[in-house]
Motif scaffolding. Structure first.
Motif, PDB file in Angstrom:
ATOM      1  N   PRO A 196      -3.731  22.901  67.537  1.00  0.00           N
ATOM      2  CA  PRO A 196      -3.743  23.187  68.978  1.00  0.00           C
ATOM      3  C   PRO A 196      -5.118  23.668  69.424  1.00  0.00           C
ATOM      4  O   PRO A 196      -5.751  24.471  68.747  1.00  0.00           O
ATOM      5  N   MET A 197      -5.566  23.168  70.566  1.00  0.00           N
ATOM      6  CA  MET A 197      -6.922  23.454  71.022  1.00  0.00           C
ATOM      7  C   MET A 197      -6.992  24.058  72.417  1.00  0.00           C
ATOM      8  O   MET A 197      -8.082  24.373  72.886  1.00  0.00           O
ATOM      9  N   LEU A 198      -5.876  24.218  73.106  1.00  0.00           N
ATOM     10  CA  LEU A 198      -5.961  24.678  74.488  1.00  0.00           C
ATOM     11  C   LEU A 198      -4.741  25.492  74.877  1.00  0.00           C
ATOM     12  O   LEU A 198      -3.673  25.393  74.274  1.00  0.00           O
ATOM     13  N   ILE A 199      -4.923  26.310  75.896  1.00  0.00           N
ATOM     14  CA  ILE A 199      -3.840  27.004  76.577  1.00  0.00           C
ATOM     15  C   ILE A 199      -4.017  26.726  78.066  1.00  0.00           C
ATOM     16  O   ILE A 199      -5.129  26.819  78.591  1.00  0.00           O
ATOM     17  N   ARG A 200      -2.913  26.374  78.713  1.00  0.00           N
ATOM     18  CA  ARG A 200      -2.985  26.126  80.153  1.00  0.00           C
ATOM     19  C   ARG A 200      -1.995  27.016  80.890  1.00  0.00           C
ATOM     20  O   ARG A 200      -0.847  27.150  80.487  1.00  0.00           O
ATOM     21  N   GLY A 201      -2.458  27.636  81.969  1.00  0.00           N
ATOM     22  CA  GLY A 201      -1.615  28.535  82.723  1.00  0.00           C
ATOM     23  C   GLY A 201      -0.605  27.795  83.590  1.00  0.00           C
ATOM     24  O   GLY A 201      -0.907  26.757  84.167  1.00  0.00           O
ATOM     25  N   ALA A 202       0.594  28.334  83.669  1.00  0.00           N
ATOM     26  CA  ALA A 202       1.642  27.832  84.562  1.00  0.00           C
ATOM     27  C   ALA A 202       2.201  29.034  85.310  1.00  0.00           C
ATOM     28  O   ALA A 202       2.765  29.940  84.700  1.00  0.00           O
ATOM     29  N   HIS A 203       2.036  29.043  86.629  1.00  0.00           N
ATOM     30  CA  HIS A 203       2.386  30.222  87.414  1.00  0.00           C
ATOM     31  C   HIS A 203       2.670  29.806  88.856  1.00  0.00           C
ATOM     32  O   HIS A 203       2.659  28.609  89.184  1.00  0.00           O
ATOM     33  N   HIS A 204       2.891  30.767  89.713  1.00  0.00           N
ATOM     34  CA  HIS A 204       3.275  30.486  91.096  1.00  0.00           C
ATOM     35  C   HIS A 204       2.168  29.813  91.896  1.00  0.00           C
ATOM     36  O   HIS A 204       2.428  29.230  92.944  1.00  0.00           O
ATOM     37  N   ASP A 205       0.923  29.852  91.403  1.00  0.00           N
ATOM     38  CA  ASP A 205      -0.205  29.245  92.105  1.00  0.00           C
ATOM     39  C   ASP A 205      -0.711  28.014  91.372  1.00  0.00           C
ATOM     40  O   ASP A 205      -1.864  27.624  91.511  1.00  0.00           O
ATOM     41  N   ASN A 206       0.157  27.406  90.563  1.00  0.00           N
ATOM     42  CA  ASN A 206      -0.209  26.234  89.773  1.00  0.00           C
ATOM     43  C   ASN A 206       1.046  25.400  89.559  1.00  0.00           C
ATOM     44  O   ASN A 206       2.149  25.841  89.824  1.00  0.00           O
TER      45      ASN A 206
END
Length: 263
Positions: free
Chosen positions: A192-202
């Motif tokens: 694994p090479m990345l983390i991506r945010g998931a939130h109320h503004d995405n």
């Protein structure tokens, strides 16, 4: 638009993401030989403007750029990349991140190492796409903060575009989901090479990507230690900060989001 984008609670949330997600991943790169252009609108107000610059000053590879608002993003990025490419550079390795993305500590070094493997393919057309397709979704809700493993082909934060110096196009000029249409590509799923945010503004929840996204088996003996070692993520600290400020960050989110149950 500015009233919405520059609302104090929204900017404080983006600063939370910047300080806890994006910047530590850049600071911990095992290969420090890279330049990161950090693009912002020229109307970003204080005190957030000063806070951002103070954070960026701690990482010498980062160059802050304030661009006039209202221009096409691709044009602004193309000019910035061309203006800041070293004169003695033969090949550029371009990646793209938002303020809620994070790279594994080995991202730069592994990209450089793998280029030596596929350089003959790069030479056939003068450009090449590398797709790190495994990572995690960092999901924040009114109830919790969680990490979810995801395998997603040609996702923007896991993509590297190798091009000859001076090429007219940049990584931003390609539809990242269709990169394979424009150049030879290779998918790398070894770690694994990345983390991506998931939130109320995405909108980066797994459910948004249908058949393109899948999970993968992730069962290290100590997950929190894994994220600390490979991504420099202190999940305990991030959880405390989120819990303390989430009501403030979520104040203008729809009611169903403010009451959303994790998962």
């Amino acid at each position: 638009m500015r009233a919405r984008l520059y609302a104090p609670h929204r900017l404080d949330h983006r600063l939370f993401l910047l300080e806890n997600v994006l910047l530590p991943g850049l600071k911990r790169q095992s290969d420090p030989d890279f330049t990161h252009l950090f693009l912002m609108g020229d109307q970003l107000p204080d005190p957030w403007r000063s806070r951002v610059l103070d954070l960026l000053a701690k990482i010498p590879q980062i160059i802050p750029i304030f661009a006039p608002e209202g221009r096409r993003l691709n044009d602004v990025c193309r000019e910035a990349i061309h203006d800041h490419t070293a004169a003695d550079c033969e090949v550029t390795a371009q990646y793209r991140l938002d303020d809620d993305d994070r790279l594994a500590a080995s991202f730069i070094g592994e990209s450089r190492r793998l280029f030596g493997t596929f350089e003959p393919l790069y030479e056939t057309q003068g450009h090449f796409g590398l797709d790190f397709n495994r990572g995690f979704i960092l999901q924040t809700t009114a109830q919790d903060l969680t990490m979810r493993p995801v395998s997603m082909r040609f996702w923007a934060p896991g993509m590297v575009v190798f091009q000859r110096r001076g090429a007219k196009r940049t990584a931003l000029d390609y539809n990242h989901l269709k990169l394979w249409r424009y150049m030879p590509t290779m998918t790398w799923r070894e770690e694994p090479m990345l983390i991506r945010g998931a939130h109320h503004d995405n909108d980066s929840h797994l459910s948004s990507f249908g058949r393109r996204a899948r999970g993968f088996v992730f069962d290290p003996p100590n997950p929190r230690r894994y994220f600390k070692k490979n991504f420099g993520v202190n999940l305990n600290r991030m959880q405390r900060v989120w819990d303390a400020q989430k009501a403030y960050f979520l104040q203008d989110a729809p009611p169903e989001v403010r009451q959303l149950k994790a998962g």
